[in-house]
Design a protein around this motif. Structure first.
Motif, PDB file in Angstrom:
ATOM      1  N   ILE A  15      31.752  26.329  17.317  1.00 18.35           N
ATOM      2  CA  ILE A  15      30.347  26.255  17.752  1.00 18.35           C
ATOM      3  C   ILE A  15      29.489  25.656  16.646  1.00 18.35           C
ATOM      4  O   ILE A  15      28.605  24.832  16.895  1.00 18.35           O
ATOM      5  CB  ILE A  15      29.832  27.652  18.150  1.00 18.35           C
ATOM      6  CG1 ILE A  15      30.603  28.178  19.369  1.00 18.35           C
ATOM      7  CG2 ILE A  15      28.332  27.616  18.435  1.00 18.35           C
ATOM      8  CD1 ILE A  15      30.274  29.613  19.735  1.00 18.35           C
ATOM      9  N   ASP A  16      29.760  26.070  15.401  1.00 16.61           N
ATOM     10  CA  ASP A  16      29.012  25.563  14.243  1.00 16.61           C
ATOM     11  C   ASP A  16      29.175  24.053  14.122  1.00 16.61           C
ATOM     12  O   ASP A  16      28.199  23.319  13.931  1.00 16.61           O
ATOM     13  CB  ASP A  16      29.529  26.262  12.983  1.00 16.61           C
ATOM     14  CG  ASP A  16      28.670  25.940  11.768  1.00 16.61           C
ATOM     15  OD1 ASP A  16      27.479  25.609  11.949  1.00 16.61           O
ATOM     16  OD2 ASP A  16      29.184  26.000  10.643  1.00 16.61           O
ATOM     17  N   ILE A  17      30.391  23.554  14.257  1.00 22.88           N
ATOM     18  CA  ILE A  17      30.658  22.118  14.150  1.00 22.88           C
ATOM     19  C   ILE A  17      29.960  21.351  15.269  1.00 22.88           C
ATOM     20  O   ILE A  17      29.357  20.294  15.042  1.00 22.88           O
ATOM     21  CB  ILE A  17      32.181  21.853  14.180  1.00 22.88           C
ATOM     22  CG1 ILE A  17      32.830  22.402  12.913  1.00 22.88           C
ATOM     23  CG2 ILE A  17      32.470  20.363  14.319  1.00 22.88           C
ATOM     24  CD1 ILE A  17      34.339  22.369  12.932  1.00 22.88           C
ATOM     25  N   VAL A  18      30.025  21.884  16.490  1.00 21.92           N
ATOM     26  CA  VAL A  18      29.389  21.217  17.636  1.00 21.92           C
ATOM     27  C   VAL A  18      27.881  21.141  17.448  1.00 21.92           C
ATOM     28  O   VAL A  18      27.256  20.101  17.700  1.00 21.92           O
ATOM     29  CB  VAL A  18      29.734  21.962  18.944  1.00 21.92           C
ATOM     30  CG1 VAL A  18      28.907  21.414  20.103  1.00 21.92           C
ATOM     31  CG2 VAL A  18      31.223  21.817  19.259  1.00 21.92           C
ATOM     32  N   LEU A  19      27.267  22.239  16.979  1.00 21.73           N
ATOM     33  CA  LEU A  19      25.820  22.252  16.780  1.00 21.73           C
ATOM     34  C   LEU A  19      25.387  21.279  15.685  1.00 21.73           C
ATOM     35  O   LEU A  19      24.394  20.565  15.836  1.00 21.73           O
ATOM     36  CB  LEU A  19      25.350  23.668  16.434  1.00 21.73           C
ATOM     37  CG  LEU A  19      25.434  24.707  17.560  1.00 21.73           C
ATOM     38  CD1 LEU A  19      25.046  26.091  17.046  1.00 21.73           C
ATOM     39  CD2 LEU A  19      24.530  24.308  18.728  1.00 21.73           C
ATOM     40  N   VAL A  20      26.152  21.234  14.587  1.00 22.18           N
ATOM     41  CA  VAL A  20      25.834  20.290  13.509  1.00 22.18           C
ATOM     42  C   VAL A  20      25.980  18.858  13.997  1.00 22.18           C
ATOM     43  O   VAL A  20      25.135  17.993  13.705  1.00 22.18           O
ATOM     44  CB  VAL A  20      26.733  20.547  12.280  1.00 22.18           C
ATOM     45  CG1 VAL A  20      26.583  19.433  11.259  1.00 22.18           C
ATOM     46  CG2 VAL A  20      26.390  21.884  11.650  1.00 22.18           C
ATOM     47  N   ALA A  21      27.043  18.587  14.757  1.00 24.97           N
ATOM     48  CA  ALA A  21      27.262  17.240  15.298  1.00 24.97           C
ATOM     49  C   ALA A  21      26.128  16.835  16.229  1.00 24.97           C
ATOM     50  O   ALA A  21      25.635  15.698  16.184  1.00 24.97           O
ATOM     51  CB  ALA A  21      28.599  17.181  16.028  1.00 24.97           C
ATOM     52  N   ALA A  22      25.679  17.771  17.068  1.00 24.26           N
ATOM     53  CA  ALA A  22      24.577  17.484  17.984  1.00 24.26           C
ATOM     54  C   ALA A  22      23.288  17.208  17.225  1.00 24.26           C
ATOM     55  O   ALA A  22      22.530  16.289  17.551  1.00 24.26           O
ATOM     56  CB  ALA A  22      24.378  18.650  18.958  1.00 24.26           C
ATOM     57  N   LEU A  23      23.032  18.013  16.183  1.00 26.54           N
ATOM     58  CA  LEU A  23      21.827  17.822  15.374  1.00 26.54           C
ATOM     59  C   LEU A  23      21.845  16.463  14.681  1.00 26.54           C
ATOM     60  O   LEU A  23      20.847  15.730  14.698  1.00 26.54           O
ATOM     61  CB  LEU A  23      21.719  18.940  14.334  1.00 26.54           C
ATOM     62  CG  LEU A  23      20.517  18.870  13.387  1.00 26.54           C
ATOM     63  CD1 LEU A  23      19.222  18.966  14.172  1.00 26.54           C
ATOM     64  CD2 LEU A  23      20.600  19.978  12.343  1.00 26.54           C
ATOM     65  N   LEU A  24      22.985  16.100  14.098  1.00 24.03           N
ATOM     66  CA  LEU A  24      23.101  14.805  13.428  1.00 24.03           C
ATOM     67  C   LEU A  24      22.939  13.656  14.415  1.00 24.03           C
ATOM     68  O   LEU A  24      22.328  12.626  14.091  1.00 24.03           O
ATOM     69  CB  LEU A  24      24.461  14.689  12.723  1.00 24.03           C
ATOM     70  CG  LEU A  24      24.649  15.576  11.480  1.00 24.03           C
ATOM     71  CD1 LEU A  24      26.062  15.436  10.941  1.00 24.03           C
ATOM     72  CD2 LEU A  24      23.625  15.217  10.409  1.00 24.03           C
ATOM     73  N   TYR A  25      23.457  13.838  15.632  1.00 22.99           N
ATOM     74  CA  TYR A  25      23.338  12.789  16.652  1.00 22.99           C
ATOM     75  C   TYR A  25      21.878  12.566  17.018  1.00 22.99           C
ATOM     76  O   TYR A  25      21.417  11.417  17.101  1.00 22.99           O
ATOM     77  CB  TYR A  25      24.138  13.166  17.899  1.00 22.99           C
ATOM     78  CG  TYR A  25      23.858  12.277  19.086  1.00 22.99           C
ATOM     79  CD1 TYR A  25      24.379  10.976  19.148  1.00 22.99           C
ATOM     80  CD2 TYR A  25      23.048  12.713  20.133  1.00 22.99           C
ATOM     81  CE1 TYR A  25      24.109  10.149  20.227  1.00 22.99           C
ATOM     82  CE2 TYR A  25      22.782  11.897  21.214  1.00 22.99           C
ATOM     83  CZ  TYR A  25      23.317  10.624  21.257  1.00 22.99           C
ATOM     84  OH  TYR A  25      23.032   9.807  22.329  1.00 22.99           O
ATOM     85  N   TYR A  26      21.133  13.638  17.242  1.00 24.22           N
ATOM     86  CA  TYR A  26      19.733  13.492  17.628  1.00 24.22           C
ATOM     87  C   TYR A  26      18.885  12.939  16.491  1.00 24.22           C
ATOM     88  O   TYR A  26      17.956  12.166  16.724  1.00 24.22           O
ATOM     89  CB  TYR A  26      19.172  14.829  18.121  1.00 24.22           C
ATOM     90  CG  TYR A  26      19.543  15.134  19.547  1.00 24.22           C
ATOM     91  CD1 TYR A  26      18.982  14.409  20.608  1.00 24.22           C
ATOM     92  CD2 TYR A  26      20.472  16.121  19.860  1.00 24.22           C
ATOM     93  CE1 TYR A  26      19.322  14.672  21.915  1.00 24.22           C
ATOM     94  CE2 TYR A  26      20.820  16.391  21.180  1.00 24.22           C
ATOM     95  CZ  TYR A  26      20.241  15.666  22.200  1.00 24.22           C
ATOM     96  OH  TYR A  26      20.587  15.914  23.503  1.00 24.22           O
ATOM     97  N   ILE A  27      19.212  13.316  15.267  1.00 21.63           N
ATOM     98  CA  ILE A  27      18.488  12.746  14.121  1.00 21.63           C
ATOM     99  C   ILE A  27      18.791  11.255  14.012  1.00 21.63           C
ATOM    100  O   ILE A  27      17.896  10.432  13.782  1.00 21.63           O
ATOM    101  CB  ILE A  27      18.860  13.477  12.822  1.00 21.63           C
ATOM    102  CG1 ILE A  27      18.374  14.931  12.873  1.00 21.63           C
ATOM    103  CG2 ILE A  27      18.248  12.774  11.614  1.00 21.63           C
ATOM    104  CD1 ILE A  27      18.787  15.758  11.668  1.00 21.63           C
ATOM    105  N   TYR A  28      20.065  10.891  14.191  1.00 26.01           N
ATOM    106  CA  TYR A  28      20.446   9.474  14.158  1.00 26.01           C
ATOM    107  C   TYR A  28      19.734   8.699  15.262  1.00 26.01           C
ATOM    108  O   TYR A  28      19.225   7.589  15.042  1.00 26.01           O
ATOM    109  CB  TYR A  28      21.960   9.331  14.313  1.00 26.01           C
ATOM    110  CG  TYR A  28      22.416   7.910  14.505  1.00 26.01           C
ATOM    111  CD1 TYR A  28      22.494   7.026  13.431  1.00 26.01           C
ATOM    112  CD2 TYR A  28      22.747   7.432  15.765  1.00 26.01           C
ATOM    113  CE1 TYR A  28      22.893   5.717  13.601  1.00 26.01           C
ATOM    114  CE2 TYR A  28      23.144   6.122  15.951  1.00 26.01           C
ATOM    115  CZ  TYR A  28      23.221   5.265  14.870  1.00 26.01           C
ATOM    116  OH  TYR A  28      23.610   3.971  15.056  1.00 26.01           O
ATOM    117  N   LYS A  29      19.672   9.278  16.457  1.00 24.84           N
ATOM    118  CA  LYS A  29      18.996   8.614  17.571  1.00 24.84           C
ATOM    119  C   LYS A  29      17.514   8.432  17.283  1.00 24.84           C
ATOM    120  O   LYS A  29      16.900   7.439  17.675  1.00 24.84           O
ATOM    121  CB  LYS A  29      19.190   9.436  18.850  1.00 24.84           C
ATOM    122  CG  LYS A  29      18.698   8.757  20.115  1.00 24.84           C
ATOM    123  CD  LYS A  29      19.016   9.598  21.335  1.00 24.84           C
ATOM    124  CE  LYS A  29      18.504   8.922  22.597  1.00 24.84           C
ATOM    125  NZ  LYS A  29      18.783   9.737  23.804  1.00 24.84           N
TER     126      LYS A  29
END
Length: 261
Positions: A15-29
């Motif tokens: 869950i931690d990895i998925v949340l970090v990945a999602a956060l990084l994706y939205y920041i990148y976007k």
């Protein structure tokens, strides 16, 4: 044994990895297409290096990079102040609790999809008519993210949508034609609105400021946009920061109705 403990994953780790990945994706976007993208990539590389040196127990370089990350936090806030502001706006402007948006999020509980309140036929009909006369126009249709912040840059109004009204707003001699018009439900709630212009370099050069503004607002919110080109009279449909192709106006109307459900 320590190595086995290292590779042993728990459900919370996933869950931690998925949340970090999602956060990084939205920041990148959020920063994609801006000068901040290079800084963002640099930060990710430095952070990955920091964690790698910690894992390998390289204490000297790990402490140096860690100190840089801690001290650089204030500098990052200054550099990314515009992006942070937009990110918080994107999160805070989601009217999840409103009745209309609540039913949108949970419409799968109903047997039939909720009909859209917007008179899409009149909107597309007006764009078709304006395209014939090469009258430039940009229409922003609200979905779940509030557009109130952007409305404040223009003139507020509350007019029910009709084709003649839309055509008169963007008539070349009209004082309201410069800027975008915002549509909420079946009402035009603002005109002469100034929208954020996208810096995406992938947008073809043949598209002007209207199209870049439409891309910009759909990058920052989940709104959809219709743009009528003043040069060619063509109609463009923009969603999620991208141009959506369509075959004929009937297909466009059906697409917009589905997106506004």
């Amino acid at each position: 044994m320590d190595f086995l403990n290292f590779i042993e994953f728990k459900i919370t780790d996933v869950i931690d990895i998925v949340l970090v990945a999602a956060l990084l994706y939205y920041i990148y976007k959020l920063v994609k297409g801006t000068v901040a993208i290079n800084i963002f990539i640099g930060i990710v590389i430095v952070w990955a290096l920091w964690k790698l040196t910690e894992l390998l127990q390289m204490k000297m370089i790990s402490s140096m990079v860690g100190g840089f990350m801690n001290i650089g936090l204030i500098a990052l806030i200054i550099v990314f102040q515009q992006e942070i502001r937009k990110f918080l706006l994107m999160i805070g402007s989601t009217n999840f609790a409103s009745k209309r948006n609540f039913t949108r999020h949970f419409k799968f509980l109903k047997q039939e999809a909720l009909p859209t309140d917007t008179n899409v036929d009149a909107v597309v009909g007006a764009c078709e008519k304006m395209g014939m006369s090469k009258t430039g126009a940009i229409l922003v249709m609200e979905r779940t993210n509030s557009l109130d912040f952007f409305k404040s840059s223009g003139d507020s109004m509350n007019i029910e949508i009709t084709q003649p009204i839309l055509e008169s707003i963007f008539f070349k001699n009209s004082p309201l034609h410069d800027g975008a018009a915002i549509i909420q439900d079946n009402y035009i709630t603002a005109t002469r609105v100034i929208l954020p212009v996208s810096n995406d370099r992938n947008i073809p050069l043949r598209f002007g400021l209207r199209h870049r503004a439409a891309v910009g607002i759909t990058e920052k919110t989940d709104a959809v946009c219709l743009v009528v080109s003043e040069e060619t009279g063509s109609i463009s449909y923009i969603k999620n920061g991208e141009f959506v192709p369509f075959k004929g106006l009937d297909a466009l109307i059906a697409m917009i109705k589905k997106d506004l459900e």
